[in-house]
Design a protein around this motif. Structure first.
Motif, PDB file in Angstrom:
ATOM      1  N   ILE A  58      -5.160 -19.548   1.096  1.00  0.00           N
ATOM      2  CA  ILE A  58      -5.991 -18.349   1.201  1.00  0.00           C
ATOM      3  C   ILE A  58      -5.134 -17.129   1.539  1.00  0.00           C
ATOM      4  CG2 ILE A  58      -6.518 -18.878   3.631  1.00  0.00           C
ATOM      5  CD1 ILE A  58      -9.273 -17.556   3.166  1.00  0.00           C
ATOM      6  N   VAL A  59      -5.475 -15.994   0.930  1.00  0.00           N
ATOM      7  CA  VAL A  59      -4.813 -14.714   1.184  1.00  0.00           C
ATOM      8  C   VAL A  59      -5.878 -13.637   1.258  1.00  0.00           C
ATOM      9  CG1 VAL A  59      -3.121 -13.022   0.364  1.00  0.00           C
ATOM     10  CG2 VAL A  59      -2.786 -15.452  -0.154  1.00  0.00           C
ATOM     11  N   CYS A  60      -5.710 -12.705   2.179  1.00  0.00           N
ATOM     12  CA  CYS A  60      -6.629 -11.567   2.285  1.00  0.00           C
ATOM     13  C   CYS A  60      -5.878 -10.294   1.900  1.00  0.00           C
ATOM     14  CB  CYS A  60      -7.166 -11.467   3.705  1.00  0.00           C
ATOM     15  SG  CYS A  60      -8.597 -10.395   3.838  1.00  0.00           S
ATOM     16  N   CYS A  61      -6.412  -9.547   0.942  1.00  0.00           N
ATOM     17  CA  CYS A  61      -5.729  -8.362   0.404  1.00  0.00           C
ATOM     18  C   CYS A  61      -6.401  -7.069   0.862  1.00  0.00           C
ATOM     19  CB  CYS A  61      -5.693  -8.418  -1.119  1.00  0.00           C
ATOM     20  SG  CYS A  61      -4.740  -9.821  -1.764  1.00  0.00           S
ATOM     21  N   TRP A  62      -5.565  -6.037   1.101  1.00  0.00           N
ATOM     22  CA  TRP A  62      -6.035  -4.777   1.693  1.00  0.00           C
ATOM     23  C   TRP A  62      -5.428  -3.575   0.982  1.00  0.00           C
ATOM     24  CZ3 TRP A  62      -9.574  -5.367   5.544  1.00  0.00           C
ATOM     25  CH2 TRP A  62      -9.632  -6.625   6.169  1.00  0.00           C
ATOM     26  N   ASP A  63      -6.172  -2.459   0.998  1.00  0.00           N
ATOM     27  CA  ASP A  63      -5.587  -1.164   0.662  1.00  0.00           C
ATOM     28  C   ASP A  63      -4.658  -0.775   1.799  1.00  0.00           C
ATOM     29  OD1 ASP A  63      -7.278  -1.156  -1.508  1.00  0.00           O
ATOM     30  OD2 ASP A  63      -8.588   0.447  -0.765  1.00  0.00           O
ATOM     31  N   MET A  64      -3.619  -0.022   1.479  1.00  0.00           N
ATOM     32  CA  MET A  64      -2.698   0.462   2.508  1.00  0.00           C
ATOM     33  C   MET A  64      -2.683   1.984   2.467  1.00  0.00           C
ATOM     34  SD  MET A  64      -1.706  -2.345   3.886  1.00  0.00           S
ATOM     35  CE  MET A  64      -0.255  -1.943   4.849  1.00  0.00           C
ATOM     36  N   GLY A  65      -3.758   2.590   2.924  1.00  0.00           N
ATOM     37  CA  GLY A  65      -3.896   4.041   2.861  1.00  0.00           C
ATOM     38  C   GLY A  65      -4.682   4.456   1.637  1.00  0.00           C
ATOM     39  N   SER A  66      -5.081   5.711   1.614  1.00  0.00           N
ATOM     40  CA  SER A  66      -5.963   6.197   0.545  1.00  0.00           C
ATOM     41  C   SER A  66      -5.215   6.680  -0.693  1.00  0.00           C
ATOM     42  CB  SER A  66      -6.838   7.346   1.077  1.00  0.00           C
ATOM     43  OG  SER A  66      -6.028   8.416   1.537  1.00  0.00           O
ATOM     44  N   GLN A  67      -3.908   6.891  -0.593  1.00  0.00           N
ATOM     45  CA  GLN A  67      -3.146   7.437  -1.711  1.00  0.00           C
ATOM     46  C   GLN A  67      -2.412   6.323  -2.450  1.00  0.00           C
ATOM     47  OE1 GLN A  67      -3.177  10.933  -2.598  1.00  0.00           O
ATOM     48  NE2 GLN A  67      -4.918  10.651  -1.215  1.00  0.00           N
ATOM     49  N   THR A  68      -2.605   6.274  -3.769  1.00  0.00           N
ATOM     50  CA  THR A  68      -1.934   5.279  -4.592  1.00  0.00           C
ATOM     51  C   THR A  68      -1.338   5.957  -5.825  1.00  0.00           C
ATOM     52  OG1 THR A  68      -3.840   4.762  -6.012  1.00  0.00           O
ATOM     53  CG2 THR A  68      -3.692   3.605  -3.876  1.00  0.00           C
ATOM     54  N   TYR A  69      -0.696   5.175  -6.661  1.00  0.00           N
ATOM     55  CA  TYR A  69      -0.128   5.734  -7.892  1.00  0.00           C
ATOM     56  C   TYR A  69      -1.210   6.348  -8.767  1.00  0.00           C
ATOM     57  CZ  TYR A  69      -1.837   1.839 -10.733  1.00  0.00           C
ATOM     58  OH  TYR A  69      -2.647   0.952 -11.396  1.00  0.00           O
ATOM     59  N   ARG A  70      -2.457   5.912  -8.604  1.00  0.00           N
ATOM     60  CA  ARG A  70      -3.547   6.473  -9.399  1.00  0.00           C
ATOM     61  C   ARG A  70      -3.815   7.940  -9.012  1.00  0.00           C
ATOM     62  NH1 ARG A  70      -4.971   1.055  -8.656  1.00  0.00           N
ATOM     63  NH2 ARG A  70      -5.421  -0.070 -10.607  1.00  0.00           N
ATOM     64  N   ASN A  71      -3.640   8.268  -7.743  1.00  0.00           N
ATOM     65  CA  ASN A  71      -3.812   9.660  -7.321  1.00  0.00           C
ATOM     66  C   ASN A  71      -2.723  10.556  -7.901  1.00  0.00           C
ATOM     67  OD1 ASN A  71      -4.715   7.866  -4.667  1.00  0.00           O
ATOM     68  ND2 ASN A  71      -6.113   9.543  -5.157  1.00  0.00           N
ATOM     69  N   GLU A  72      -1.524   9.988  -8.083  1.00  0.00           N
ATOM     70  CA  GLU A  72      -0.433  10.760  -8.682  1.00  0.00           C
ATOM     71  C   GLU A  72      -0.735  11.037 -10.153  1.00  0.00           C
ATOM     72  OE1 GLU A  72       3.101   8.530  -8.006  1.00  0.00           O
ATOM     73  OE2 GLU A  72       2.940   8.632  -5.803  1.00  0.00           O
ATOM     74  N   LEU A 109       0.192  -3.415  -0.138  1.00  0.00           N
ATOM     75  CA  LEU A 109       1.418  -2.704  -0.495  1.00  0.00           C
ATOM     76  C   LEU A 109       1.105  -1.227  -0.673  1.00  0.00           C
ATOM     77  CD1 LEU A 109       4.435  -3.191  -1.115  1.00  0.00           C
ATOM     78  CD2 LEU A 109       3.818  -3.330  -3.537  1.00  0.00           C
ATOM     79  N   LYS A 110       1.825  -0.395   0.052  1.00  0.00           N
ATOM     80  CA  LYS A 110       1.609   1.053  -0.012  1.00  0.00           C
ATOM     81  C   LYS A 110       1.757   1.544  -1.447  1.00  0.00           C
ATOM     82  CE  LYS A 110       2.979   5.379   2.222  1.00  0.00           C
ATOM     83  NZ  LYS A 110       3.908   6.024   3.185  1.00  0.00           N
ATOM     84  N   GLY A 111       0.810   2.375  -1.850  1.00  0.00           N
ATOM     85  CA  GLY A 111       0.841   2.925  -3.208  1.00  0.00           C
ATOM     86  C   GLY A 111      -0.009   2.154  -4.188  1.00  0.00           C
ATOM     87  N   PHE A 112      -0.571   1.023  -3.740  1.00  0.00           N
ATOM     88  CA  PHE A 112      -1.405   0.202  -4.607  1.00  0.00           C
ATOM     89  C   PHE A 112      -2.690  -0.170  -3.879  1.00  0.00           C
ATOM     90  CE2 PHE A 112       2.979  -0.458  -5.868  1.00  0.00           C
ATOM     91  CZ  PHE A 112       2.916  -0.281  -7.245  1.00  0.00           C
ATOM     92  N   GLU A 113      -3.705  -0.552  -4.647  1.00  0.00           N
ATOM     93  CA  GLU A 113      -4.976  -0.956  -4.064  1.00  0.00           C
ATOM     94  C   GLU A 113      -5.016  -2.464  -3.856  1.00  0.00           C
ATOM     95  OE1 GLU A 113      -8.420   0.684  -6.058  1.00  0.00           O
ATOM     96  OE2 GLU A 113      -7.295   2.466  -6.669  1.00  0.00           O
ATOM     97  N   ALA A 114      -5.977  -2.895  -3.049  1.00  0.00           N
ATOM     98  CA  ALA A 114      -6.169  -4.325  -2.830  1.00  0.00           C
ATOM     99  C   ALA A 114      -6.394  -5.041  -4.159  1.00  0.00           C
ATOM    100  CB  ALA A 114      -7.355  -4.557  -1.888  1.00  0.00           C
ATOM    101  N   ASP A 115      -7.119  -4.408  -5.078  1.00  0.00           N
ATOM    102  CA  ASP A 115      -7.377  -4.998  -6.399  1.00  0.00           C
ATOM    103  C   ASP A 115      -6.076  -5.323  -7.133  1.00  0.00           C
ATOM    104  OD1 ASP A 115     -10.023  -4.648  -5.860  1.00  0.00           O
ATOM    105  OD2 ASP A 115     -10.434  -3.267  -7.516  1.00  0.00           O
ATOM    106  N   ASP A 116      -5.095  -4.435  -7.030  1.00  0.00           N
ATOM    107  CA  ASP A 116      -3.820  -4.651  -7.701  1.00  0.00           C
ATOM    108  C   ASP A 116      -3.076  -5.839  -7.095  1.00  0.00           C
ATOM    109  OD1 ASP A 116      -4.125  -2.299  -9.368  1.00  0.00           O
ATOM    110  OD2 ASP A 116      -3.623  -1.101  -7.608  1.00  0.00           O
ATOM    111  N   CYS A 117      -3.162  -5.965  -5.767  1.00  0.00           N
ATOM    112  CA  CYS A 117      -2.537  -7.114  -5.101  1.00  0.00           C
ATOM    113  C   CYS A 117      -3.228  -8.409  -5.524  1.00  0.00           C
ATOM    114  CB  CYS A 117      -2.609  -6.945  -3.584  1.00  0.00           C
ATOM    115  SG  CYS A 117      -1.670  -5.535  -2.952  1.00  0.00           S
TER     116      CYS A 117
END
Length: 295
Positions: A58-72, A109-117
């Motif tokens: 089992i792994v639990c995935c999280w956003d790491m802040g509100s800014q990701t590559y998508r905001n760029e 991982l900073k810069g990515f969303e939980a979905d990407d992880c």
């Protein structure tokens, strides 16, 4: 028994749990002044899922802040969401701490969303395991395949709609990957990206059912009505950026070997943490889960 990995969308569980009680302003504040309502519900969702799916890993995935590559790529991405409620902010770290004390790995991982992880780990682990994704986010249906199932949380705790690739294709008439192109056409008001103005969900689905991909749709755009052709022409740039935003990245540069994610609930550590933060009603669930024998 073949390995079975449960990939948990921690953000979806925590937000769902917080708002379920926040509407009545029932924040369950402990004697340190920290709200615990979201974490309480999060733990119930998490432990119920473990009991239901009985994963070996089992792994639990999280956003790491509100800014990701998508905001760029698109400055307005999720700009409509605003800041999280004051009472929720301390519960992000608290939920991760509770997860860790259970003996479950947190990944982000900073810069990515939980979905990407989740997409990346699913692609990695499916080579040697069956994968179940626990989420409330339909966007993750795009990663469905013969080895990956998505359990969408329904109302209440312990209620899921379990999507296989076959069920998705039966319901939608398109492949899971084609959901990316469908979302690119219709846009997403929640994530705040435009799609093609004037193309809604029904039309987007019909286009992809007919043409399978955006590229084939554009090759045959002359077959559309004059109005639809104008909309597509006017929205080409928005369509291009929306497709990038809609796609879950499955090649995020993170490392989480499957052997480090083996299911190993630690009831003593978890109970100590729960008492410290006065998160009530969870200890009996932890004890029951810890007694499950995983082959």
């Amino acid at each position: 028994m073949k390995k079975h990995v449960l990939l948990v969308d921690g953000m979806a569980l925590l937000f769902r749990s917080f708002y379920a009680t926040a509407v009545h302003r029932n924040f369950m504040i402990n004697d340190r002044g920290v709200p615990t309502n979201g974490v309480n519900g999060y733990m119930k969702h998490l432990l119920t899922a473990v009991q239901t799916f009985e994963p070996t890993h089992i792994v639990c995935c999280w956003d790491m802040g509100s800014q990701t590559y998508r905001n760029e790529l698109f400055q307005a991405y999720k700009a409509n969401l605003g800041d999280p409620p004051f009472e929720l902010i301390p519960q992000f770290d608290l939920a991760k701490e509770a997860t860790e004390e259970l003996g479950i790995v947190n990944v982000g991982l900073k810069g990515f969303e939980a979905d990407d992880c989740i997409g990346t780990l699913a692609a990695l682990y499916q080579k040697e395991a069956r994968v179940t994704v626990l989420t409330g986010d339909k966007d993750l249906l795009q990663i469905l395949n013969e080895h990956v199932t998505v359990a969408l949380m329904q109302k209440g705790i312990g209620n899921y709609k379990q999507y296989t690739k076959a069920l998705f294709e039966e319901e939608m008439g398109i492949s899971p990957k084609a959901l990316i192109d469908m979302k690119a056409l219709m846009g997403d008001s929640g994530d705040n990206y435009p799609g093609v103005k004037g193309i809604g969900e029904k039309t987007a689905l019909k286009f992809i059912q007919t043409y399978q991909t955006i590229d084939r749709l554009l090759e045959n755009v002359h077959e559309l009505t004059a109005t639809q052709q104008k909309k597509m022409q006017a929205g080409l740039e928005d369509l291009k950026i929306s497709r990038i935003l809609a796609e879950i990245k499955c090649d995020v540069p993170l490392s989480c070997p499957i052997d480090e994610t083996k299911m190993n609930i630690n009831p003593e550590r978890a109970a100590s943490m729960l008492r410290l933060h006065q998160i009530k009603g969870i200890e009996p669930m932890v004890k029951r889960i810890s007694e499950i024998e995983i082959s």
